[in-house]
Design a protein around this motif. Structure first.
Motif, PDB file in Angstrom:
ATOM      1  N   THR A 211      81.388  37.012 -39.789  1.00  0.00           N
ATOM      2  CA  THR A 211      82.417  37.701 -39.154  1.00  0.00           C
ATOM      3  C   THR A 211      82.264  39.255 -39.688  1.00  0.00           C
ATOM      4  N   LEU A 212      82.285  40.220 -38.640  1.00  0.00           N
ATOM      5  CA  LEU A 212      82.054  41.610 -38.896  1.00  0.00           C
ATOM      6  C   LEU A 212      82.902  42.083 -40.101  1.00  0.00           C
ATOM      7  N   ALA A 213      82.597  42.614 -41.398  1.00  0.00           N
ATOM      8  CA  ALA A 213      83.308  43.111 -42.358  1.00  0.00           C
ATOM      9  C   ALA A 213      83.194  44.661 -42.252  1.00  0.00           C
ATOM     10  N   GLN A 214      82.128  45.189 -41.732  1.00  0.00           N
ATOM     11  CA  GLN A 214      81.900  46.747 -41.826  1.00  0.00           C
ATOM     12  C   GLN A 214      80.824  47.128 -40.973  1.00  0.00           C
ATOM     13  N   THR A 215      80.851  48.028 -40.068  1.00  0.00           N
ATOM     14  CA  THR A 215      80.082  48.635 -39.254  1.00  0.00           C
ATOM     15  C   THR A 215      79.427  49.936 -40.140  1.00  0.00           C
ATOM     16  N   LEU A 216      78.173  50.007 -40.584  1.00  0.00           N
ATOM     17  CA  LEU A 216      77.591  50.809 -41.324  1.00  0.00           C
ATOM     18  C   LEU A 216      76.965  51.985 -40.765  1.00  0.00           C
ATOM     19  N   ARG A 217      76.889  52.981 -41.535  1.00  0.00           N
ATOM     20  CA  ARG A 217      76.469  54.169 -40.833  1.00  0.00           C
ATOM     21  C   ARG A 217      75.166  53.987 -40.520  1.00  0.00           C
ATOM     22  N   TYR A 218      74.158  53.256 -41.073  1.00  0.00           N
ATOM     23  CA  TYR A 218      72.925  53.126 -40.760  1.00  0.00           C
ATOM     24  C   TYR A 218      72.206  52.219 -41.561  1.00  0.00           C
ATOM     25  N   GLY A 219      71.167  51.554 -41.329  1.00  0.00           N
ATOM     26  CA  GLY A 219      70.416  50.524 -42.194  1.00  0.00           C
ATOM     27  C   GLY A 219      69.733  51.115 -43.369  1.00  0.00           C
ATOM     28  N   GLU A 220      68.642  50.423 -43.466  1.00  0.00           N
ATOM     29  CA  GLU A 220      67.681  50.977 -44.731  1.00  0.00           C
ATOM     30  C   GLU A 220      67.210  52.447 -44.498  1.00  0.00           C
ATOM     31  N   ASN A 221      67.287  52.966 -43.085  1.00  0.00           N
ATOM     32  CA  ASN A 221      66.722  54.331 -42.771  1.00  0.00           C
ATOM     33  C   ASN A 221      67.809  54.726 -41.435  1.00  0.00           C
ATOM     34  N   PRO A 222      68.025  56.192 -41.601  1.00  0.00           N
ATOM     35  CA  PRO A 222      68.882  56.539 -40.891  1.00  0.00           C
ATOM     36  C   PRO A 222      68.739  56.208 -39.262  1.00  0.00           C
ATOM     37  N   HIS A 223      67.401  55.784 -38.707  1.00  0.00           N
ATOM     38  CA  HIS A 223      67.286  55.732 -37.479  1.00  0.00           C
ATOM     39  C   HIS A 223      67.585  53.929 -37.176  1.00  0.00           C
ATOM     40  N   GLN A 224      67.933  53.131 -38.225  1.00  0.00           N
ATOM     41  CA  GLN A 224      68.260  51.855 -37.782  1.00  0.00           C
ATOM     42  C   GLN A 224      69.780  51.580 -37.926  1.00  0.00           C
ATOM     43  N   GLN A 225      70.067  51.045 -36.760  1.00  0.00           N
ATOM     44  CA  GLN A 225      71.697  50.584 -36.786  1.00  0.00           C
ATOM     45  C   GLN A 225      71.676  49.339 -37.820  1.00  0.00           C
ATOM     46  N   ALA A 226      73.009  49.132 -38.208  1.00  0.00           N
ATOM     47  CA  ALA A 226      73.286  48.186 -39.058  1.00  0.00           C
ATOM     48  C   ALA A 226      74.813  47.592 -39.243  1.00  0.00           C
ATOM     49  N   ALA A 227      75.149  46.563 -39.641  1.00  0.00           N
ATOM     50  CA  ALA A 227      76.412  46.054 -39.786  1.00  0.00           C
ATOM     51  C   ALA A 227      76.378  45.063 -40.868  1.00  0.00           C
ATOM     52  N   PHE A 228      77.712  44.802 -41.476  1.00  0.00           N
ATOM     53  CA  PHE A 228      77.763  43.697 -42.600  1.00  0.00           C
ATOM     54  C   PHE A 228      78.780  42.836 -41.934  1.00  0.00           C
ATOM     55  N   TYR A 229      78.143  41.381 -42.269  1.00  0.00           N
ATOM     56  CA  TYR A 229      79.017  40.219 -41.867  1.00  0.00           C
ATOM     57  C   TYR A 229      79.121  39.350 -42.989  1.00  0.00           C
ATOM     58  N   THR A 230      80.425  38.792 -42.984  1.00  0.00           N
ATOM     59  CA  THR A 230      80.456  37.896 -44.197  1.00  0.00           C
ATOM     60  C   THR A 230      80.500  36.397 -43.470  1.00  0.00           C
ATOM     61  N   ASP A 231      80.185  35.477 -44.763  1.00  0.00           N
ATOM     62  CA  ASP A 231      80.018  33.988 -44.086  1.00  0.00           C
ATOM     63  C   ASP A 231      81.316  33.178 -44.365  1.00  0.00           C
ATOM     64  N   GLY A 232      82.231  33.650 -45.082  1.00  0.00           N
ATOM     65  CA  GLY A 232      83.640  32.988 -44.989  1.00  0.00           C
ATOM     66  C   GLY A 232      83.363  32.052 -46.406  1.00  0.00           C
ATOM     67  N   SER A 233      82.358  32.147 -47.333  1.00  0.00           N
ATOM     68  CA  SER A 233      82.074  31.430 -48.345  1.00  0.00           C
ATOM     69  C   SER A 233      83.265  31.570 -49.456  1.00  0.00           C
ATOM     70  N   ASN A 234      83.724  33.016 -49.695  1.00  0.00           N
ATOM     71  CA  ASN A 234      84.417  33.245 -50.724  1.00  0.00           C
ATOM     72  C   ASN A 234      83.615  33.171 -52.060  1.00  0.00           C
ATOM     73  N   ARG A 235      82.487  33.401 -51.828  1.00  0.00           N
ATOM     74  CA  ARG A 235      81.624  33.427 -53.270  1.00  0.00           C
ATOM     75  C   ARG A 235      82.038  35.021 -53.864  1.00  0.00           C
ATOM     76  N   PRO A 236      82.288  34.862 -54.921  1.00  0.00           N
ATOM     77  CA  PRO A 236      82.641  36.486 -55.752  1.00  0.00           C
ATOM     78  C   PRO A 236      81.226  37.017 -55.462  1.00  0.00           C
ATOM     79  N   GLY A 237      81.516  38.375 -55.382  1.00  0.00           N
ATOM     80  CA  GLY A 237      80.388  39.122 -55.153  1.00  0.00           C
ATOM     81  C   GLY A 237      80.861  40.242 -54.262  1.00  0.00           C
ATOM     82  N   VAL A 238      79.726  40.873 -53.715  1.00  0.00           N
ATOM     83  CA  VAL A 238      79.988  42.107 -53.108  1.00  0.00           C
ATOM     84  C   VAL A 238      80.747  41.907 -51.701  1.00  0.00           C
ATOM     85  N   ALA A 239      80.723  40.692 -51.275  1.00  0.00           N
ATOM     86  CA  ALA A 239      81.418  40.472 -49.825  1.00  0.00           C
ATOM     87  C   ALA A 239      83.026  40.387 -49.892  1.00  0.00           C
TER      88      ALA A 239
END
Length: 528
Positions: A211-239
């Motif tokens: 599930t989309l958690a965040q549309t990121l400004r870019y990926g590893e480099n500015p010319h790469q599009q990126a987004a952050f998706y969570t898997d619903g596992s609720n494992r403590p951490g950055v997600a």
């Protein structure tokens, strides 16, 4: 197929009642007839809305403990009928099937049930059947039918109905359909992934969802599009963490923060404070200490240069004294199970620093899946949860390690699991004092780690590098004795490695000649 399609009849069946009553009132205000089932119908009636039970429409009561209620031609005919097809319209008239123009369904909480550790039968009962069937029927017929699977879309649909006198646009229905198919795909992924863990062997088919958690400004480099998706596992951490301050996390921030938190989670809070500092997904300093500020300071002293702009993870609550020490240099992210009021106030003055709290550590013993895309496919494996104890070690040299060496060897081995191969880690008194990562040659990793320790000794005004009297961990076997000899020259007194090389005897002989203690783990920790 029309651009504008009317909404005259809606079927609502949701497990998450968030926003349900407001949606129901908005639909009723547009003159939309409401069909519903069970708890959803009750919630709408309790709000004073007129609702017709689906059983009234189908002519069949709910049966088999609610397993069968919407799986009926009157429901699916009302969803799938093409309104501009004369044959479909004739079938609707012949069988007294009314059109259903809007379906609002969010599915049984399967993911939440698994996360709570429910037993097998309870998990099975939380696999939704009727919901996905209705969602897919409505999504297929999006030329005429709207489908909502996320509460976030309630407002958008209401806005369109108000703007277009009870109609929705094709563009919206198409977008809702895409979201719906992604939701059922992710739901089926959760089910199939859970089922895969119940059977033996690799499943023939494997899917991944999120599930989309965040549309990121870019990926590893500015010319790469990126987004952050969570898997619903609720494992403590950055997600699942709460972000207290700072701008949005970037792609690299998220990747590095995850690496830092997974590493520090190896150290239980009950065993004392621990700190990991990460740069470019590799640790540049890891340490335990008597206090949290002590652990941070000792980790920082491993490589003060690389720590600049890094990610810091703690295994216990961040306190004010530690926050003050961390504030001494620029840090991108600090992640910890919690933070006290003093720490939050101190970091509040650092607008570019992100503070995340997780309300717990990740369980390092849970073997989640890791996946990496390659050309034409995916590589999938269990997360590396391999651990060893003192009883697993085999002493292969004439000299056995001392108690302090043994403790440091186990510490170094834990860190090695989180360092990119080829990995060499020098440790002394529960703190890394040199880290060599990601080199094509193991002996080069050994030299680089020793050289960095030498540089730090000179920068700190120490008479000798901290590798003097240290121990060394190697994530894989030493293929030749040269790496071991280099470690000995740097001052190491004991080594831990998997063993298994064709030249083990040569390496053991070199260790004996240098007076080193060495243990084999019979376990490897490659990390690519």
């Amino acid at each position: 197929m029309p651009d504008l399609a009317p909404v005259k009849r809606a079927l609502l069946s949701v497990s998450d009642k968030t926003g349900l009553v407001d949606l129901g009132k908005a639909l009723s205000g547009q003159g939309v007839e409401l069909l519903s089932t069970g708890g959803t119908a009750k919630a709408l009636r309790d709000a004073g809305l007129e609702v017709k039970d689906v059983s009234e429409v189908t002519g069949f009561p709910e049966m088999m403990d609610g397993r069968v209620k919407t799986l009926h031609p009157v429901v699916h005919g009302g969803l799938l009928a093409l309104r501009d097809d004369a044959g479909h319209v004739a079938s609707m008239n012949e069988h007294n099937i009314g059109g259903i123009d809007l379906v609002v369904v969010n599915l049984y909480p399967f993911e939440e049930t698994v996360a709570k550790g429910a037993d097998y039968d309870t998990v099975i009962e939380n696999i939704d059947i009727g919901g996905p069937a209705m969602i897919r029927s409505a999504a297929k017929n999006h030329g005429f039918v709207n489908v909502i699977v996320d509460t976030e879309d309630y407002a958008t649909v209401i806005e369109e109905l108000n703007a277009y006198q009870g109609h929705t646009t094709y563009k919206l229905r198409q977008r809702l359909a895409q979201t719906a198919y992604a939701r059922t795909a992710a739901y089926d992924t959760a089910v199939s992934t859970w089922m895969a863990a119940q059977v033996d062997g690799a499943p023939r088919r494997r899917t991944f969802g999120g599930t989309l958690a965040q549309t990121l400004r870019y990926g590893e480099n500015p010319h790469q599009q990126a987004a952050f998706y969570t898997d619903g596992s609720n494992r403590p951490g950055v997600a699942t963490a709460q972000q207290h301050q700072g701008k949005e996390l970037s792609y690299n921030n998220i990747n590095d923060t995850d690496a830092a938190f997974e590493l520090v989670s190896e150290f239980a809070p009950s065993d004392g404070p621990a700190c990991a500092i990460i740069k470019h997904a590799n640790p540049c300093g890891v340490a335990t200490g008597k206090t949290m500020v002590d652990a941070y300071t000792r980790a920082f002293d491993c490589d003060r240069t690389s720590a600049f702009g890094g990610i810091i993870a703690l295994n216990q609550t961040l306190d004010g004294e530690t926050a003050e020490a961390i504030s001494g240099i620029f840090t991108e992210v600090v992640i910890a199970p919690g933070a006290d009021a003093d720490a939050i106030e101190i970091f509040g003055k650092k607008k570019n620093l992100r503070l995340l709290t997780t309300d717990g550590l990740a369980d390092p013993a849970i073997a989640q899946l890791t996946a990496r895309q390659v050309s034409g496919g995916w590589l999938v494996q269990d997360k590396d949860v391999g651990r060893i104890s003192r009883d697993d070690l085999k002493v292969v040299t004439k000299r056995a390690p001392s108690e302090q060496e043994l403790s440091d060897l186990l510490f170094a081995w834990t860190v090695a699991k989180h360092v990119k191969s080829n990995a060499i880690i020098y440790v002394k008194d529960g703190a890394t004092v040199g880290v060599g990562a990601g080199q094509m040659s193991r002996v080069d990793s050994t030299r680089i780690a020793a050289r960095k320790a030498q540089d730090m000794a000179e920068a700190m005004g120490l008479p000798a590098p901290l590798t003097q009297g240290s121990v060394v961990a190697s994530d894989a076997f030493f293929p030749f004795a040269d790496g071991l000899v280099t470690a000995a020259e740097a001052g190491a007194t004991a080594l831990i490695q998997p063993g298994g090389s064709m030249r083990d005897e040569e390496v053991i002989a070199a260790a004996d000649a240098a007076g080193l203690a060495m243990v084999f783990t019979n376990m490897r920790h490659f990390r690519h």
